[in-house]
Design a protein around this motif. Structure first.
Motif, PDB file in Angstrom:
ATOM      1  N   PRO A 131      -5.040  -7.026  12.997  1.00 46.32           N
ATOM      2  CA  PRO A 131      -4.086  -8.126  13.703  1.00 46.32           C
ATOM      3  C   PRO A 131      -2.544  -8.065  13.160  1.00 46.32           C
ATOM      4  O   PRO A 131      -2.354  -9.205  12.061  1.00 46.32           O
ATOM      5  N   VAL A 132      -2.015  -6.966  13.156  1.00 42.24           N
ATOM      6  CA  VAL A 132      -0.710  -6.947  12.554  1.00 42.24           C
ATOM      7  C   VAL A 132       0.379  -6.492  13.434  1.00 42.24           C
ATOM      8  O   VAL A 132      -0.102  -5.872  14.458  1.00 42.24           O
ATOM      9  N   ARG A 133       1.527  -6.972  13.616  1.00 39.67           N
ATOM     10  CA  ARG A 133       2.542  -6.548  14.774  1.00 39.67           C
ATOM     11  C   ARG A 133       2.790  -5.088  14.486  1.00 39.67           C
ATOM     12  O   ARG A 133       3.059  -4.714  13.164  1.00 39.67           O
ATOM     13  N   LEU A 134       3.254  -4.449  15.312  1.00 32.24           N
ATOM     14  CA  LEU A 134       3.626  -2.823  15.345  1.00 32.24           C
ATOM     15  C   LEU A 134       4.992  -2.965  14.364  1.00 32.24           C
ATOM     16  O   LEU A 134       5.346  -2.204  13.681  1.00 32.24           O
ATOM     17  N   SER A 135       5.760  -4.030  14.681  1.00 33.57           N
ATOM     18  CA  SER A 135       7.111  -4.168  13.876  1.00 33.57           C
ATOM     19  C   SER A 135       6.828  -4.255  12.123  1.00 33.57           C
ATOM     20  O   SER A 135       7.362  -3.872  11.635  1.00 33.57           O
ATOM     21  N   ARG A 142       0.919  -1.220   0.018  1.00 34.64           N
ATOM     22  CA  ARG A 142       0.029  -0.136   0.041  1.00 34.64           C
ATOM     23  C   ARG A 142       0.722   1.376   0.280  1.00 34.64           C
ATOM     24  O   ARG A 142       0.379   2.249  -0.589  1.00 34.64           O
ATOM     25  N   ASP A 143       1.801   1.262   0.807  1.00 40.67           N
ATOM     26  CA  ASP A 143       2.704   2.440   0.828  1.00 40.67           C
ATOM     27  C   ASP A 143       3.239   2.606  -0.328  1.00 40.67           C
ATOM     28  O   ASP A 143       3.614   3.713  -0.947  1.00 40.67           O
ATOM     29  N   LEU A 144       3.783   1.570  -0.877  1.00 41.35           N
ATOM     30  CA  LEU A 144       4.917   1.933  -2.224  1.00 41.35           C
ATOM     31  C   LEU A 144       3.931   2.354  -3.188  1.00 41.35           C
ATOM     32  O   LEU A 144       4.123   3.323  -4.126  1.00 41.35           O
ATOM     33  N   LYS A 173       6.447   0.034   6.047  1.00 41.51           N
ATOM     34  CA  LYS A 173       6.550   1.659   5.449  1.00 41.51           C
ATOM     35  C   LYS A 173       8.206   1.624   5.261  1.00 41.51           C
ATOM     36  O   LYS A 173       8.342   2.584   4.255  1.00 41.51           O
ATOM     37  N   PHE A 174       9.140   1.182   6.109  1.00 42.36           N
ATOM     38  CA  PHE A 174      10.365   1.388   5.975  1.00 42.36           C
ATOM     39  C   PHE A 174      10.872   0.845   4.473  1.00 42.36           C
ATOM     40  O   PHE A 174      11.587   1.568   3.754  1.00 42.36           O
ATOM     41  N   PHE A 175      10.296  -0.386   4.389  1.00 39.90           N
ATOM     42  CA  PHE A 175      10.834  -1.126   3.362  1.00 39.90           C
ATOM     43  C   PHE A 175      10.239  -0.191   1.866  1.00 39.90           C
ATOM     44  O   PHE A 175      10.632  -0.066   0.631  1.00 39.90           O
ATOM     45  N   ALA A 176       8.871   0.279   2.046  1.00 33.22           N
ATOM     46  CA  ALA A 176       8.102   0.914   0.654  1.00 33.22           C
ATOM     47  C   ALA A 176       9.447   2.199   0.591  1.00 33.22           C
ATOM     48  O   ALA A 176       9.549   2.367  -0.531  1.00 33.22           O
ATOM     49  N   ALA A 177       9.722   2.844   1.276  1.00 31.59           N
ATOM     50  CA  ALA A 177      10.333   4.148   1.199  1.00 31.59           C
ATOM     51  C   ALA A 177      11.748   3.661   0.745  1.00 31.59           C
ATOM     52  O   ALA A 177      12.461   3.997  -0.339  1.00 31.59           O
ATOM     53  N   LEU A 178      12.368   2.552   1.203  1.00 27.81           N
ATOM     54  CA  LEU A 178      13.631   1.984   0.818  1.00 27.81           C
ATOM     55  C   LEU A 178      13.611   1.753  -0.808  1.00 27.81           C
ATOM     56  O   LEU A 178      14.440   2.151  -1.507  1.00 27.81           O
ATOM     57  N   THR A 209      10.254  10.139   3.639  1.00 31.21           N
ATOM     58  CA  THR A 209      10.118   9.607   4.895  1.00 31.21           C
ATOM     59  C   THR A 209       8.988  10.565   5.614  1.00 31.21           C
ATOM     60  O   THR A 209       8.364  10.059   6.498  1.00 31.21           O
ATOM     61  N   MET A 210       8.942  11.552   5.133  1.00 33.60           N
ATOM     62  CA  MET A 210       8.059  12.591   5.979  1.00 33.60           C
ATOM     63  C   MET A 210       6.509  12.248   6.088  1.00 33.60           C
ATOM     64  O   MET A 210       5.845  12.574   7.214  1.00 33.60           O
TER      65      MET A 210
END
Lengths: 321, 234
Positions: free
Chosen positions: B84-88, B7-9, B94-99, B64-65
């Motif tokens: 039902p998703v872990r916080l990590s 979704r983020d990507l 989101k981290f990998f989408a930005a990467l 990242t903003m």
């Protein structure tokens, strides 16, 4: 299905909710009634695991939301007060994403069927290709509801599900909720009394962060629209009419309010509780020759209900488990 | 995690943000390549990589903003945190989408590699080492940006603070050469994000530095998870 015990949430030194305890059986539709800022959303946010309680515990389907959040959350469909929509997605993309994020199991065919069914249920089938940002408020609200329904959770927690809908849509959505309630446990919050009577089997009244009543809507509305406070509009001389009504058995007080029509005043008549004085008052007025132009129950506001509930029950909420 | 990543990507390319970012990145890089390599007839691609690291100061904050700020603002964090998703999983998605968006930009340099390999001599191993290193460096920068985004619901504030933090790190690096005392140099080098990259551009594949970047990324991903957790208790 849902057990909440001693739930307390403080924001800094401001109290959100205090010591809320109740339990809801499988298949019940329970209304959460309270004015704005009473703590309805806070309670719901704690049950769904969005916020953590300062004290107390919430269990859904027997699973503690803090101890095993992932399992507990699988049982819950949650519509927060502001529907959590990604405005840049189309309805289809959004529901697909929800399907994924909830980890619903099933292949492409099941996915399509399931999402079709959900869209059908809340009536958004015709807008599925549209970007959510361009939808009207009513449709956005329905998308929020659809999101809660994805994955067929056994517990639905709906925070003011009919806000922002027009009267026709409100009735539709209420019917949807009633239908869903046939095989699900539902909590819905509202500050509208009629909504509770229309949909719920049980009402939890919350005020100032405390549970003040746990009752059936029928009993609650009986209390609200009791026959012991009536508004009359009667044509004739004020003093004589007051005397005439006072002479009736069971009447506690008569207070003239305004001259609503030329020569006709309105009176607020209070009789002793559980006594229906309407017939006697009518006959008495008829004998004296003063026609009753209007008669209605005095509507109590939600605030009045709370004052009454908190004043009447010094003891803990009746029926609270 | 994969649902949030996808979704983020996609979200980057639903708004002009992703395109504007890539256009700016590629434009500046092309000009740099033309001047440093084509015009001056150099086969040395290492400069490009160290230039990308410098560009991170302004480019990564754009990526990242919005990661968490946007969710806070649209209240979709309520959706993510009650799913039902872990916080990590949320943070890593989101981290990998930005990467990935960052790496799509970096892919343009493959064209330079082909050009240099065709018309010049390419130090293949050095270039490969640089790709690995640039990836690790970006992870470190992105994790800091994601963390700062998780602190505010205002995208602009997130971007400005991230740029400020990166500039601060850059100036810290800059002060390295001004210091005389060895301990001060060592201390600065310890926190250095930019100078540390020099080894890679000189063709030295330093595992210690690689581990440093990955550790920074790990720490800030962890801090972001704690931040989300903290919000629940506030």
């Amino acid at each position: 299905m849902i057990e909440v015990s001693g739930l307390t949430k403080t924001y800094g030194n401001k109290r959100g909710i205090t010591d809320i305890t109740f339990s809801i059986d499988e298949g019940e539709i329970v209304g959460f009634l309270g004015p704005n800022g009473a703590g309805k959303s806070t309670t719901m946010n704690v049950i769904t695991g969005y916020l953590s309680a300062t004290a107390g515990a919430a269990r859904v389907a027997g699973i503690d939301i803090l101890e095993n959040p992932l399992e507990a959350k699988k049982h819950i469909g949650y519509l927060p007060q502001d529907p959590p929509l990604y405005l840049d997605m189309t309805v289809n993309e959004y529901l697909d994403f929800i399907y994924d994020i909830k980890g619903v199991k099933g292949g492409m065919k099941e996915r399509k069927e399931h999402i079709d069914k959900v869209c059908e249920m809340v009536g958004i089938s015709q807008v599925r290709e549209r970007v959510i940002n361009n939808l009207s408020g009513g449709y956005k609200q329905r998308c929020g509801l659809a999101q809660a329904l994805v994955g067929d959770p056994d517990v639905l927690i709906l925070d003011e599900p009919t806000v922002g809908l027009d009267p026709k849509q409100i009735i539709e959505i209420r019917n949807v909720i009633k239908d869903l309630g046939k095989n699900r446990t539902i909590i819905l919050s509202t500050h509208i009394l009629q909504e509770v009577s229309a949909v719920c089997e049980r009402v939890l009244v919350i005020n100032n962060g405390r549970l003040v009543a746990d009752d059936t809507p029928t009993h609650l509305s009986a209390m609200l629209t009791g026959d012991h406070k009536l508004e009359y509009r009667i044509a004739g001389p004020k003093d004589k009419i007051i005397a005439c009504i006072r002479s009736v058995d069971g009447v506690k007080s008569v207070t003239p309010t305004v001259e609503a029509e030329p020569g006709a005043y309105e009176y607020l008549v209070e009789s002793a509780e559980h006594i229906d004085a309407r017939k006697l008052i009518f006959q008495s007025l008829a004998r004296a020759g003063y026609p009753v132009l209007l008669l209605k129950n005095q509507d109590l506001s939600l605030e009045d209900v709370f004052i009454r509930l908190t004043a009447d029950k010094k003891s803990p909420a009746k029926g609270a488990k | 995690m994969s649902a949030i990543f996808k979704r983020d990507l996609r979200a980057y390319f639903k708004s002009p943000l992703g395109y504007v970012y890539l256009a700016a990145f590629i434009l500046v890089l092309n000009i740099y390549f033309y001047i440093m390599n084509v015009y001056s007839g150099s086969c040395d691609l290492q400069n490009i990589f160290s230039f990308i690291v410098t560009m991170c100061v302004f480019l990564i904050p754009i990526l990242t903003m919005r990661t968490f700020s946007e969710d806070y603002k649209q209240k979709t964090d309520q959706l993510l945190l009650t799913a039902p998703v872990r916080l990590s999983g949320i943070v890593l998605g989101k981290f990998f989408a930005a990467l990935v968006v960052f790496l799509i930009g970096v892919c343009i340099t493959l064209v330079y590699v082909v050009i240099v390999a065709t018309w010049g001599t390419l130090e293949f191993a050095t270039v490969l080492g640089n790709y690995v290193a640039i990836c690790a460096t970006a992870m470190a920068f992105i994790s800091i940006g994601v963390f700062i985004s998780s602190l505010t619901q205002n995208q602009l504030v997130a971007a400005v603070v991230t740029v400020a933090v990166f500039l601060g790190l850059y100036l810290l690096d800059y002060s390295y050469s001004l210091m005389n005392a060895t301990w001060a140099k060592n201390l600065i080098y310890y926190f250095s994000m930019f100078r540390r990259y020099n080894d890679f551009t000189q063709g030295i594949f330093s595992f210690a530095d690689l581990i440093f970047y990955l550790s920074v990324a790990g720490v800030f991903v962890f801090l972001t998870v704690r931040m989300l957790e903290r919000k629940r208790w506030s």
